[in-house]
Design a protein around this motif. Sequence first.
Motif, short mmCIF file in Angstrom:
data_model
loop_
_atom_site.label_atom_id
_atom_site.label_comp_id
_atom_site.label_asym_id
_atom_site.label_seq_id
_atom_site.Cartn_x
_atom_site.Cartn_y
_atom_site.Cartn_z
N SER A 162 111.07 34.68 25.08
CA SER A 162 110.36 33.41 25.01
C SER A 162 110.26 32.93 23.57
N GLU A 163 110.29 31.59 23.43
CA GLU A 163 110.14 31.06 22.08
C GLU A 163 108.76 30.46 21.86
N ARG A 164 107.97 30.51 22.92
CA ARG A 164 106.62 29.96 22.78
C ARG A 164 105.63 31.11 22.58
N PRO A 165 104.84 31.01 21.52
CA PRO A 165 103.87 32.09 21.30
C PRO A 165 102.71 32.00 22.30
N VAL A 166 102.13 33.15 22.62
CA VAL A 166 100.94 33.18 23.46
C VAL A 166 99.80 33.67 22.58
#
Length: 469
Positions: A273-277
């Motif tokens: 994933s390239e979206r941080p959580v």
Amino acid sequence: MTTDSSKKILVVDDDSNFLKLIRIRLELAGYEVVTALNEDEAIAIAKEKIFALSIVDLKLVRRDGIALMQEMHSINSLMPIIILTAHGSIESAVEAMKKGAFNFLNKPFDPEELLLQIERAMENQRLVSEVRRLEGVLKERYDFKNIVARSEKMKRVLDLVSRTAGTDSTIYISGESGTGKELIAKAIYYASGRRDKPFVAINCAAIPETLLESELFGYEKGAFTDAKRSHGGLFVQSHQGTIFLDEIGDMPLSTQAKLLRVLQEKRFYPLGSERPVEVDVRVIVATNKDLEAEVKNGSFREDLYYRIHVVPIDLPPLRDRKEDVPLLAEHLLRKISQRIKKDIKGISAMAMQKLMLYEWPGNVRELENTIEHAVAITQHDIITEEIILPSKDLRTEPLKPLNEAVDDFKREYLVRLLEFTKGNVSKAAELAGRYRADFYNLLKKHNLKPDDFKNLDKEKSSQRTSIPV
Ligand SMILES: Nc1ncnc2c1ncn2[C@@H]1O[C@H](COP(=O)(O)OP(=O)(O)OP(=O)(O)O)[C@@H](O)[C@H]1O
Ligand SMILES: [Mg+2]
């Protein structure tokens, strides 16, 4: 995610006019609304923010709303979801409920009914949290009572636990196997302000290295061959709660690097994933290894060691706090006899003596197993002869004729008795369960003189207090 998530609602529908309409209604009622036009958008948003509730249309473009609901639940299993169905599709509505929807609403919806449903779902959610919180309060009392600590060493441990539980500091619990690391980790959680939020435990040694990272941080659909759908991971599951990383010394170096980043930045990227959580998680770690040595030999990252070594709690081995043994034994006896429904009233003085003399390499867990075994086999209501402790491992020694082996054993046993009683024959005979005269004969036969044991230096006798039985 520190903003108030209790008013946030995510609405997923492929009809933008409908989304506009529902947004107006919900915002007028005081909710904060985020909308998504398709599945991917919905999943991406659900991973970044925590919502109090979600409303999902059953008929979406690529997948049905039920599949989307399940994926959203794998990210946040506690979020209630209301499904919107076309008029008359009662079957799908029932299926949605079976698969975990909080409720369903027919489209076009009655605004009053919608608000009522939302209120109900949220109220339900509040009740669930309240029940958990109360359970936590009960557990806390129960759990502190369940920790036996008579020795100064353990009292100091509990003092540290109660002083640090309420903070968000990372706790580093070390101690030999069976000393109570997990028990202390749970006690900290129950005594903390996060007790009504999740407690997620993972044993890093029990999960194959290749799976540990995805287990902890989750993955994006398609990140690897078997990743058919996205998975939130344990850090997401423990959001606002506590994660317990047991046996952290067994974490592979690559995962250590990722963990370090989470601790520093409070966010991470799931696999693929390239979206941080972003997550807000209290971390408790435990290890029975000497991590400083692991750092020196390069199998544990030094920077991570300093990150986690914030509040160190070291659990002393049982042999260094023998004064805890009687209370622990009684406590474990009560616990076990309740569990296996056998009414055992106590432990005889002789049996307790045996327990006091043994060195407990397996610590409290070994004591627990010993008592469980005794409770299981006893035919009386008091534990006496049933206490069986391992003697030294005969399998590693060269084989001797039986008589010779028995003689060796007896002699060694007598030596230890005399060392322990400092040459006091009456005491030694009593411990061995023999008459004094008999005992003298035994000593003579093995060529042992009690006087030889009377002036032993303290150091030596205290090191050798275990009696093979
Ligand atoms: N001070 C204590 N009072 C009461 N029970 C205890 C105490 N310490 C340990 N126990 C009990 O002993 C058992 C072992 O404890 P626990 O599992 O917490 O140890 P551990 O250090 O995590 O062991 P391991 O390294 O084997 O995982 C548990 O059943 C626990 O409840
Ligand atoms: Mg453990």
